[in-house]
Design a protein around this motif. Structure first.
Motif, PDB file in Angstrom:
ATOM      1  N   THR A  80       0.844  -1.196   0.000  1.00  0.00           N
ATOM      2  CA  THR A  80       0.000   0.000   0.000  1.00  0.00           C
ATOM      3  C   THR A  80       0.880   1.247   0.000  1.00  0.00           C
ATOM      4  O   THR A  80       1.988   1.240   0.531  1.00  0.00           O
ATOM      5  N   LEU A  87       3.363   4.917  -5.942  1.00  0.00           N
ATOM      6  CA  LEU A  87       2.704   3.662  -6.280  1.00  0.00           C
ATOM      7  C   LEU A  87       2.931   3.318  -7.749  1.00  0.00           C
ATOM      8  O   LEU A  87       3.131   2.147  -8.095  1.00  0.00           O
ATOM      9  N   GLY A 125      -4.121   0.987  -8.192  1.00  0.00           N
ATOM     10  CA  GLY A 125      -3.493  -0.268  -7.824  1.00  0.00           C
ATOM     11  C   GLY A 125      -3.672  -1.329  -8.886  1.00  0.00           C
ATOM     12  O   GLY A 125      -4.267  -1.086  -9.943  1.00  0.00           O
ATOM     13  N   LEU A 135      -1.041  -4.370  -5.319  1.00  0.00           N
ATOM     14  CA  LEU A 135      -0.663  -3.003  -4.975  1.00  0.00           C
ATOM     15  C   LEU A 135      -1.913  -2.144  -4.876  1.00  0.00           C
ATOM     16  O   LEU A 135      -2.788  -2.209  -5.742  1.00  0.00           O
ATOM     17  N   ARG A 136      -1.975  -1.315  -3.820  1.00  0.00           N
ATOM     18  CA  ARG A 136      -3.186  -0.551  -3.546  1.00  0.00           C
ATOM     19  C   ARG A 136      -2.852   0.853  -3.063  1.00  0.00           C
ATOM     20  O   ARG A 136      -1.931   1.045  -2.267  1.00  0.00           O
TER      21      ARG A 136
END
Length: 311
Positions: A80, A87, A125, A135-136
């Motif tokens: 996260t 990200l 994500g 992935l967030r």
């Protein structure tokens, strides 16, 4: 009797903006060195029996790549991150690994991959089922994408001291961990042992260019380890171990010091000065660091405070 000055605490949106702006410079110049603390946590917590691992505040994804290499194949790694630019870099690294299953991945591969444009549908994500990675976009103080009692191992490398409410983040850590789950967390340590972070402000104050302010120091959790450990104990964590770990940076000559001037707050401060004063301040910083390298024979770095424990 004088009233105590209230500390200014960063807002979540300000942090997001800061790391969006800083993402490229952070990845290139800092994250690989700061990953040293994360790797220490990985080694101590052992991943061999974990089913679900959370890397909370994953940055540009270097530590996530190392966890991926060490985790059981069937285990799920959730990463996260608050900053969508950070990200995106982590997503690109996983995209590259997922697309090259037979390739021996190098650091250059990961750096080149991270600059690619992220697909619009991945902005919040993405899941990589072949890798067991998700992935967030999420906030460590909320962790809205993580279910209760769903995590075996909780990692957070150098984020707890940054978030506006550290106690709330620890509450979330307790909420998402399974009974018997383990955590590993690192924060900045003592200010006096962290010249890499403090040298610019100290030089600016010595030149009369900067005054003391009432912003909360990012060293506040590392200043009193006993009080910080109690924050974990108050949420029911047990078997807590703590230690200090020095992170040296590869600073050996003047050109290496230039990275210090790339931090957003430092760049903004320098932009507010005329050119002669910018040069004077930069020279003071460079002279101070080169003097330490020459006279003290010690590396320039940052002290971190490390915690591991059980729920």
């Amino acid at each position: 009797m004088e009233q105590a000055t209230e500390l200014i605490v960063p807002k979540t949106e300000d942090l997001k903006q800061y790391f969006n702006e800083f993402a490229a410079a952070y990845e290139k110049n800092l994250e690989k060195s700061l990953m040293q603390t994360g790797l220490s946590l990985v080694e101590l917590l052992e991943l061999s029996e974990a089913e679900t691992i959370l890397d909370a505040g994953c940055g540009s994804g270097f530590l996530g790549v190392e966890i991926l290499r060490r985790k059981p194949k069937a285990a799920k790694l959730i990463m996260t991150e608050l900053s969508d630019q950070m990200l995106a870099k982590a997503l690109n690294k996983m995209n590259f690994i997922n697309s090259h299953p037979q390739k021996l991945i190098t650091l250059d591969d990961l750096m080149n991959a991270s600059s690619a444009e992220v697909k619009a549908e991945q902005n919040l994500g993405a899941d990589f089922e072949n890798l067991g990675v998700s992935l967030r976009l999420d906030d460590n103080q909320v962790l809205r994408t993580i279910e209760d009692s769903s995590i075996d191992i909780f990692f957070s490398n150098l984020t707890l001291h940054i978030v506006p409410d550290a106690k709330q983040m620890i509450k979330q850590m307790s909420r998402v961990l399974k009974p018997g789950g383990r955590f590993g967390v690192s924060v900045w340590g003592r200010k006096e042992s962290s010249l890499f972070i403090t040298v610019f402000d100290d030089a600016a104050k010595e030149l009369g260019l900067m005054k003391e302010d009432n912003k909360r120091s990012q060293f506040y959790l590392g200043t009193n380890p006993t009080e910080t450990r109690k924050m974990f104990e108050d949420e029911g964590f047990v078997n807590i171990q703590q230690w200090s770990q020095f992170v040296p940076f590869n600073i050996r000559k003047q050109k290496d010091i230039e990275m210090l001037f790339l931090r957003p707050a430092t760049k903004k401060f320098l932009q507010g000065l005329d050119e002669p004063m910018q040069t004077k301040l930069k020279t003071a910083v460079i002279d101070k660091l080169l003097g330490v390298l020459r006279d003290d024979h010690t590396p320039i770095g940052l002290e971190c405070l490390m915690f591991v424990g059980d729920k």
